[in-house]
Scaffold this motif. Sequence first.
Motif, short mmCIF file in Angstrom:
data_model
loop_
_atom_site.label_atom_id
_atom_site.label_comp_id
_atom_site.label_asym_id
_atom_site.label_seq_id
_atom_site.Cartn_x
_atom_site.Cartn_y
_atom_site.Cartn_z
N PHE A 25 1.00 -1.29 -0.21
CA PHE A 25 -0.09 -0.06 -0.10
C PHE A 25 0.91 1.32 0.08
CE2 PHE A 25 -1.99 3.21 2.54
CZ PHE A 25 -3.28 3.57 1.74
N PHE A 26 1.84 1.32 0.70
CA PHE A 26 2.69 2.33 0.98
C PHE A 26 3.58 2.80 -0.25
CE2 PHE A 26 1.37 3.34 5.20
CZ PHE A 26 1.26 4.50 5.22
N PHE A 27 4.03 1.53 -0.75
CA PHE A 27 5.23 1.87 -1.92
C PHE A 27 4.52 1.81 -3.29
CE2 PHE A 27 8.08 -0.12 1.57
CZ PHE A 27 8.42 0.96 2.00
N GLU A 28 3.31 1.58 -3.36
CA GLU A 28 2.55 1.60 -4.47
C GLU A 28 1.70 2.90 -4.77
OE1 GLU A 28 1.33 -3.06 -5.17
OE2 GLU A 28 -0.10 -1.60 -4.94
N TYR A 29 1.47 3.22 -6.00
CA TYR A 29 0.65 4.43 -6.24
C TYR A 29 -0.14 4.36 -7.64
CZ TYR A 29 0.31 8.93 -8.56
OH TYR A 29 -0.03 10.07 -9.26
N GLU A 30 -1.25 4.36 -7.57
CA GLU A 30 -2.08 4.45 -8.58
C GLU A 30 -2.30 5.71 -9.49
OE1 GLU A 30 -4.35 4.04 -6.02
OE2 GLU A 30 -3.95 1.92 -5.73
N THR A 31 -2.23 5.76 -10.59
CA THR A 31 -2.49 6.69 -11.45
C THR A 31 -3.39 6.79 -12.50
OG1 THR A 31 -1.73 9.03 -12.48
CG2 THR A 31 -0.25 6.97 -12.66
N PRO A 32 -4.44 7.24 -12.99
CA PRO A 32 -5.24 6.92 -14.05
C PRO A 32 -4.60 6.82 -15.29
CG PRO A 32 -6.18 8.68 -13.11
CD PRO A 32 -4.80 8.24 -12.19
N ARG A 33 -4.62 5.86 -16.17
CA ARG A 33 -4.08 5.96 -17.52
C ARG A 33 -4.84 6.62 -18.27
NH1 ARG A 33 -3.32 -0.08 -19.46
NH2 ARG A 33 -1.89 0.94 -21.12
N GLY A 48 5.58 6.32 -4.31
CA GLY A 48 4.27 5.57 -3.12
C GLY A 48 4.21 6.35 -1.90
N ARG A 82 -8.86 2.98 -16.01
CA ARG A 82 -7.63 2.23 -15.96
C ARG A 82 -6.61 2.72 -15.35
NH1 ARG A 82 -6.63 -0.26 -21.86
NH2 ARG A 82 -5.17 -1.63 -20.79
N GLN A 83 -5.85 2.04 -14.56
CA GLN A 83 -4.74 2.56 -13.75
C GLN A 83 -3.47 2.16 -13.97
OE1 GLN A 83 -6.55 3.46 -9.79
NE2 GLN A 83 -7.34 5.23 -11.16
N VAL A 84 -2.53 2.78 -13.84
CA VAL A 84 -1.09 2.29 -13.80
C VAL A 84 -0.80 2.11 -12.15
CG1 VAL A 84 1.05 2.56 -14.40
CG2 VAL A 84 -0.73 3.73 -15.60
N LEU A 85 -0.26 0.97 -11.74
CA LEU A 85 0.11 0.89 -10.47
C LEU A 85 1.89 1.07 -10.55
CD1 LEU A 85 -1.85 0.08 -8.13
CD2 LEU A 85 -0.76 -2.28 -8.12
N VAL A 86 2.01 2.22 -10.12
CA VAL A 86 3.35 2.71 -10.03
C VAL A 86 4.03 2.05 -8.77
CG1 VAL A 86 5.18 4.50 -9.95
CG2 VAL A 86 3.04 4.55 -11.18
N LYS A 93 1.54 5.78 -18.57
CA LYS A 93 0.29 6.53 -18.19
C LYS A 93 -0.38 6.85 -19.59
CE LYS A 93 -1.30 10.53 -15.64
NZ LYS A 93 -2.46 10.13 -14.86
N ARG A 113 1.10 8.61 -0.80
CA ARG A 113 0.08 7.96 0.37
C ARG A 113 0.21 9.09 1.45
NH1 ARG A 113 -2.77 4.69 -2.65
NH2 ARG A 113 -1.84 2.87 -3.16
#
Lengths: 387, 387, 387
Positions: free
Chosen positions: A20-28, C38, C28-32, C377, C42
Motif C-alpha cells: 500500500f505504501f510503496f505503490e501508487y495508482e494513477t489513471p491511464r 508511493g 484503467r490505472q497504472v500501479l506505479v 500512463k 500515500r
Amino acid sequence: MWVSRCQKMKSQITNALSDFFFEYETPRQVLVRNRRVGVVCRLIQLGVLAYIIGWVFIYEKGYQSTDTAVSSVFTKMKGVGYTNVSGNERVWDVADYVFPPQGDSSFVVMTNYIITEGQKMGTCPELKGKHSCKSDSDCEGGTLKRTGHGQMTGVCVNSTKTCEVLAWCPVEDDHVIPDPPLLMSAENYTLFIKNSVTFPLFGVTRSNLVEGIDAGYISQCLHDPEKAPLCPIFRLGDIVKLSGFSFETIAKVGGAIGIVVDWTCNLDVDIKNCKPKYNFHGLYGNPAETDKARASVGYNFRYAKHYMEDKTEKRTLLKVFGIRFDIIVQSLARKFDIIPTLTAIGSGVGIFGVATVVCDLVLLYLLPKREFYKNMKFKYTDTQTQK
Amino acid sequence: MWVSRCQKMKSQITNALSDFFFEYETPRQVLVRNRRVGVVCRLIQLGVLAYIIGWVFIYEKGYQSTDTAVSSVFTKMKGVGYTNVSGNERVWDVADYVFPPQGDSSFVVMTNYIITEGQKMGTCPELKGKHSCKSDSDCEGGTLKRTGHGQMTGVCVNSTKTCEVLAWCPVEDDHVIPDPPLLMSAENYTLFIKNSVTFPLFGVTRSNLVEGIDAGYISQCLHDPEKAPLCPIFRLGDIVKLSGFSFETIAKVGGAIGIVVDWTCNLDVDIKNCKPKYNFHGLYGNPAETDKARASVGYNFRYAKHYMEDKTEKRTLLKVFGIRFDIIVQSLARKFDIIPTLTAIGSGVGIFGVATVVCDLVLLYLLPKREFYKNMKFKYTDTQTQK
Amino acid sequence: MWVSRCQKMKSQITNALSDFFFEYETPRQVLVRNRRVGVVCRLIQLGVLAYIIGWVFIYEKGYQSTDTAVSSVFTKMKGVGYTNVSGNERVWDVADYVFPPQGDSSFVVMTNYIITEGQKMGTCPELKGKHSCKSDSDCEGGTLKRTGHGQMTGVCVNSTKTCEVLAWCPVEDDHVIPDPPLLMSAENYTLFIKNSVTFPLFGVTRSNLVEGIDAGYISQCLHDPEKAPLCPIFRLGDIVKLSGFSFETIAKVGGAIGIVVDWTCNLDVDIKNCKPKYNFHGLYGNPAETDKARASVGYNFRYAKHYMEDKTEKRTLLKVFGIRFDIIVQSLARKFDIIPTLTAIGSGVGIFGVATVVCDLVLLYLLPKREFYKNMKFKYTDTQTQK
C-alpha cells in the motif's frame, strides 16, 4: 501451529501495508492529438479555472468564512426647541422631546403635538363626528367602543349630538394637526450615535469611534456623507434629507427613519480599514413611491403626564407626532479560513470533472473518428482479444 | 548566439503551448460487461444523481443563496378598559395601559394591577410576613435587605411584628392579586403591527402592508389565521388563544407572548408572493408543559407616578401585571445564485467519485472473477512484460 | 414498414438501455511500484484524509448544519438603595432606579445623579462657563444654541456674565459629579434574567431556566462563574467586576456593560446539554485599553418628573448616571444534516483529486524514470504503433 499461523498473518499484513505504501495508482489516459477537440476542451477547462479563481476566489472571496456581529447602540440627542402657542412661550429640552429618555437604539423625537391639558376622570360627550347619536337609545350604556374614548353612560348629549362617555375629560380633539409643525426647530437638533460591534467568530470588537475619531474631533464635527463620513454626530435635518423626505412633511405628521450602520469588514487586511458606513432610509414605505395609500409617513403615539390638583388625579395628554429613528446595525465580517478555501477548491475540481465529461461526449459522439477514439479509450472485458 | 538561443526558447514555448492547446487527455476506461456489477453501479450512480437533483436542487433549493433581513417594527394599540374598584369608576386608555408608550416592538399591556396610592418617604413597618421580628435586636439599624422595601431603622413594630423601615410608606401589600383581573376588557383591545424588512444581499424591501392591504382594508379587517391571514390588526384575545393560553389566567398574573412575523421568501418567483406569516407562542415555557415549576406564566413590574402634594413628593405605585408582547421578525430569503449552484454541482460530481470507488471495491474484492478485472484495470510498472 | 421501423427503434432503445445497465466503466490505472513516489503520494492522500475526517468532520463538525436563534429576554431587578444628601434621607426602590421599568433586555440602573428640583418655565442666566458674554450684543435675542439650555432673550446678566435664556429655570448645574456616587448600594442589587431561545430550523426551544433551575433553586442562588454558572440571579457588583471595571468608577460616571448569554448547542447530543453560558464585558471600549480618549466609560441621560404646584407646571430634572446593561443573546445550534455531510464528502473527494494531480506532477516531471512512466500512463492517438 498457532505461532506460525500468527507469523504468517503478520507477514501478510506487513506485505499488504508495504504494498500500500510503496505503490501508487494513477489513471491511464489517452492523449488525444486532435486540434478541434483539444481547443474546445482547453477552453472549457480554462473557463472553469477562470470561474474558480476569478469569481469564487477573487470576486466572491470564497476563501473566507463570514460572521455577523452582536452589537450595542447608545444614542444621545442635543438641542432645544421653542414653541409659542397663543402667547404661551415654552422651551423643550432633551428630557421633554425624546422618548424613551435613556438613549435606546430606537427612539422618537417629538416634532409636533396636540396637547390636552387638565384631563380628569368624569363624564363628557364624545368627540364630534365619533359615535354620533340622535337619541339616548343610540348610546348603549355600559359598553366600550374600541375606537371610542371611554365607557358609554347611555346618554346622548344634545349640543354635540354624540354619546356621553365616562372617560378622561375633556376628550382629546385631534381633528386639526398643527401646521406648520410646532417644533420645526427639531431640524437643528443633533444625534450622537455610539455603536460597538463584536464578531464572536473572529474575536474582534470595533467601535464606531474608530482611530482618529477622538473626543476632540467629536466635539466639533458634523456628519457629512462626503466631508465627514465617520463623524458620529448627525443633524436631524440632514438625516431626513438624506432619507429622501421633506422635513416639514415628516415633522408635521411623523415618520420612521432607519439609520443603517453598515459594518462590512475584510479582516484579512488591517483592522483600521474596518469602518462603519452610515445610510439613511425611510421605514415602512419608500418616499419616492406614489402609492400614498400605503402610509409611507405618519407616526404618532399618546403620552400622559399625571399630576394631582386639589386632591384629584389629573393628566396632561400629549398626542406626539415625531420622527422615530431606528438604528439598525448591519454587519458582515470576512476572514481567511482553511475550510471554505478547501471546500471551494474541492468543489472546483469536481466541476473540472464536468468539463471532462462534456469533452468526452464531444469526442465519443460528435467527432467523425469517434469509433477510433472509443477504441482507444475503452477496453472491453468480454472481447477476448486484448490489444 | 543569444538571438538563436532566445529563438529556440521561444519556439520551445510555442511548441509547448500548441501541444497544450491541441492535445486533450481523457482517462482510459475498462468497460466491464458484467450484469451484476453493472446493475449495482448504475443504481448507486442513479441514487447519487437523484439525491443531487431531487434533494439538493429541488427540495433544499441548493442553487439559491440565502439572506436574513434587517427589520423594523412599529406597534399601536387601540381600545379602552373600565374598572370599578369599590365604587371608584375609572377608564383606562392607551396612554394608561401600554408600556412604553411609543410603539416599540416589545411592549406590555396592563391587564391587572395592585395600586398603592399616596406613598411618601417616611418610616413604617415592613409588610407582614416579611422580615419578621420579635424584638428590636432582630432589626439591625442602617442595613438594607435585598428583598425588603427600605432601610431598617432598628425598631421592631409591635402591631405587625415586623421591622420598621425608612421607605416609600405605606409599603405595598401585594399578597392578594385581584381575581378576576381588573382589566378583563383588554381581551377586546386591538394591536396594529407595521413591519418592514430589508434583505440587504438582494436589495429587496418589503412591508407587511403588502399588495391589497391598503388603508381601506386595514380600517375594517381583523386578523384571522384562516379568513384574513394578512390583516395586521390583531385582537388581544385571539392572540392569547392562538398561543394556547387562557386569557383569564394570563391576564391575572401576566405572561409573555411572542408574535413571530415569518418572512420566508423565494425571490426567484414574483415578489408579490413574499408575504408575512403570523405565529403566536408563549415565551418562557410551553403552556402545554405540565412542569408548572418552570414559571410558564407570570409577568409583572412596578411603575410609579410621582406628584407633589402639600410641598411633599408623593407617588402612586402600580404593580403592573400584564401581557408582554415581543414582535419577533424571522426572515429567510432565497434567490438563485451561480456560486451555490456550481458548488452543489461540483460537490455532486465529487460524490459521483465515491460511487465509482464503491463499485471498484465490489469489482476488485468481491466478484469471483476479481483477478481478471484487476488485470484489466491495473497495469504494473515493475512487470517488464507489457500487454 | 412503419411497424418494423418502430420495432427496430424499440429494440435499439432496449439494447442501449440494457447496455447502459449491464455495463460499468472504471478507469484503467497504472500501479506505479516506486517507493519514493508511493510514500509521497500515500502521505499526501493520508494528509487529505486526515484533514477531511479530523478537521472538517470532527473539529469543525462539517456534517452538521447550523442555525441561530430568535430570542426573548425579560429582566427583573431587586434591591433598595439609600441616600443621605445633607440630611435629606431617601430610599430608592426598583420603580425609582430602573429605566425603563418594564423589564427590557436593555435597561439602565441609576447609580449616581444630579438633581435639579423645582424647575419651571421662565428666564434665567445660562450656566457659568457656557455662552459667556460681556454685553447684551453678545447674546442675540431669539436664537437657540444647540448646546445651550434655552432661547436667548438678548440680555447679558451681569452677575454670572452669561446670556439670559428662556428655559426650565433654574438651569441644571452639572459641573460637579457627586463623588463617591450617591447610590453605591447598587452594588448589592440583583438582576434576574429570563431568556428563551428558539432555533426555528430545528424546532427547538430552550429557556435559561434549564433542568434543575427551578423556583426553589432560584429563590436562594446567586450566580458565580465557578460554583453556580447556571443561576440566573446576578449581583451587580459581580457583573461589573467580571467585566473588568471598578464599581466605584463606573457607578460615578456611568458605563455600559454587555451580558452575553451564549447558547452554543450541539443538538445531536441530549438536549439537556444545551445550556447557556454567561459572559460579561464592557461595551464601547475595553477597560484594559489605555486610550482614555475613546470614552470607555461614561453614560448618562436626563429624565424629568413633572408636577403641578400652585397651578404652575414644574419639573424635577434628574441627570442620571448609571450602568446600562444590554443582554445580548448569542446563539449557534448544530445538528446532523445530510446535505452538509455529503457536500463535505464530495468536496473532500475533489481535494483527493488534487492530491492525485500533485503526485502525477512528481511522477511525470521530477522522477528520473519519468519518460517510462509517461509512456505507461499515456497512450497517444497519433502514433500508429500501439502497444
